[in-house]
Design an enzyme around this catalytic site. Structure first.
Site, PDB file in Angstrom:
ATOM      1  N   HIS A 156      -0.800  10.800  -2.367  1.00 24.54           N
ATOM      2  CA  HIS A 156      -2.083  10.414  -1.787  1.00 24.54           C
ATOM      3  C   HIS A 156      -2.982  11.595  -1.444  1.00 24.54           C
ATOM      4  O   HIS A 156      -4.159  11.616  -1.787  1.00 24.54           O
ATOM      5  CB  HIS A 156      -1.879   9.561  -0.527  1.00 24.54           C
ATOM      6  N   ASP A 216      -1.200   6.117  -5.572  1.00 23.33           N
ATOM      7  CA  ASP A 216      -2.299   7.063  -5.783  1.00 23.33           C
ATOM      8  C   ASP A 216      -1.867   8.130  -6.775  1.00 23.33           C
ATOM      9  O   ASP A 216      -0.711   8.564  -6.748  1.00 23.33           O
ATOM     10  CB  ASP A 216      -2.646   7.750  -4.454  1.00 23.33           C
ATOM     11  N   HIS A 253       0.830  -1.201   0.000  1.00 24.60           N
ATOM     12  CA  HIS A 253       0.000   0.000   0.000  1.00 24.60           C
ATOM     13  C   HIS A 253       0.866   1.253   0.000  1.00 24.60           C
ATOM     14  O   HIS A 253       1.593   1.506   0.962  1.00 24.60           O
ATOM     15  CB  HIS A 253      -0.888  -0.039   1.258  1.00 24.60           C
ATOM     16  N   GLU A 259      -4.485   3.899  -8.267  1.00 27.66           N
ATOM     17  CA  GLU A 259      -5.708   4.448  -7.668  1.00 27.66           C
ATOM     18  C   GLU A 259      -5.842   5.919  -8.053  1.00 27.66           C
ATOM     19  O   GLU A 259      -4.994   6.747  -7.695  1.00 27.66           O
ATOM     20  CB  GLU A 259      -5.703   4.310  -6.146  1.00 27.66           C
TER      21      GLU A 259
HETATM   22  O1  G3P Z   1      -6.733   1.340  -2.615  1.00 29.68           O
HETATM   23  C1  G3P Z   1      -6.767   1.020  -1.266  1.00 29.68           C
HETATM   24  C2  G3P Z   1      -6.492   2.232  -0.417  1.00 29.68           C
HETATM   25  O2  G3P Z   1      -5.324   2.833  -0.887  1.00 29.68           O
HETATM   26  C3  G3P Z   1      -7.634   3.212  -0.447  1.00 29.68           C
HETATM   27  O3  G3P Z   1      -7.491   4.244   0.471  1.00 29.68           O
HETATM   28  O4  G3P Z   1      -6.935   6.504   1.181  1.00 29.68           O
HETATM   29  O5  G3P Z   1      -5.213   4.730   1.308  1.00 29.68           O
HETATM   30  O6  G3P Z   1      -5.903   5.648  -0.887  1.00 29.68           O
HETATM   31  P1  G3P Z   1      -6.330   5.314   0.504  1.00 29.68           P
HETATM   32 MG    MG Z   2      -4.701   4.423  -2.193  1.00 26.37          MG
END
Ligand code: G3P
Ligand code: MG
Length: 254
Positions: free
Chosen positions: A57, A44, A15, A117
């Protein structure tokens, strides 16, 4: 070469890279995730002032760089001068905000898959130029990357646009926060012929995971970090788990 969509589940999805130990969404964190045995890397993306794609992010630069203000107020060149490492630890000083295309190319050279993402802020109902979805699909197309890439977003309009642009793109419908209803997400997944539903761990019970899987979709769960959380997540039967600590999850699976 390993096909990332075919590796045994549950996938270890790094992540924002190996973000537990390294500055999130940097090349360093991505490289460390590869070395740590992750199956997939999640990152992201948002748009800069000059409509370049920025790997970050938050909607602002404040938390993860030494600049301050909305990402969309800065040009790509300005953002690339930022220090995106020091906030995590001084030893990571000068680690830059990476260029998506370089990250993507290096992931394509590995056995890993890439989950891009798209941040909701990057979606434009009336694009003022090339929409981000078009840039992403064009790149994936030019690099034959659809078989190694998962596009996801909390912004379901953005996913719908990706699908309009490509029948080959694999889509992950993100659920949680602004889009909490997994049954609504399931309907969308059918409409868009999505690959997965990507669930917040707060709603990812074994029952919900099984129900979604029985409808023919994969379930990816975010974000589990402690050993206890990871064990619980693995027991739900999820097909993949987003974690900031890929080696921790890997060691539970071996
Ligand atoms: O894609 C999973 C996760 O990354 C979604 O939440 O806020 O960490 O981008 P966030
Ligand atoms: Mg994410």
């Amino acid at each position: 070469m390993v096909e990332p969509f075919s590796v045994p589940s549950p996938w270890v999805i790094a992540h924002r890279g190996y973000s537990g130990e390294y500055p999130e969404n940097t090349m360093l964190a991505f490289r460390k995730a590869m070395e740590a045995g992750a199956d997939w890397i999640e990152l992201d993306v948002a748009l800069s002032l000059d409509r370049q794609i920025v790997v970050i992010h938050d909607d602002t630069l404040d938390r993860t760089t030494d600049l301050s203000g909305p990402v969309g107020d800065f040009t790509f060149d300005q953002i690339q001068t930022a220090d995106a490492g020091s906030w995590k630890d001084r030893s990571f000083a000068k680690e830059p905000v990476p260029d998506l295309w370089s990250v993507w190319e290096s992931v394509l050279k590995s056995d890993l898959g890439l989950n891009v993402e798209i941040k909701s802020s990057a979606y434009e109902s009336e694009p003022k130029g090339l929409p981000i979805e078009r840039s992403l699909v064009d790149f994936a197309d030019s690099k034959n990357a659809f078989s190694r890439t998962l596009f996801s977003s909390f912004c379901w309009d953005s996913l719908a646009r990706i699908r309009e642009l490509s029948v080959d793109a694999r889509l992950g419908v993100l659920i949680g926060g602004e889009t909490p209803d997994w049954e609504e997400a399931l309907e969308l997944a059918f409409r868009l012929n999505a690959f997965s539903l990507n669930l917040s761990s707060s709603i990812a019970s074994r029952e919900v995971v099984e129900k979604i899987q029985s409808e023919g979709f994969q379930v990816l769960v975010y974000t589990l970090n402690s050993t206890e959380e990871l064990k619980t997540g693995i027991l739900t039967g999820a097909d993949g788990i987003f974690t900031n600590y890929p080696p921790r999850m890997r060691s539970l699976l071996t």
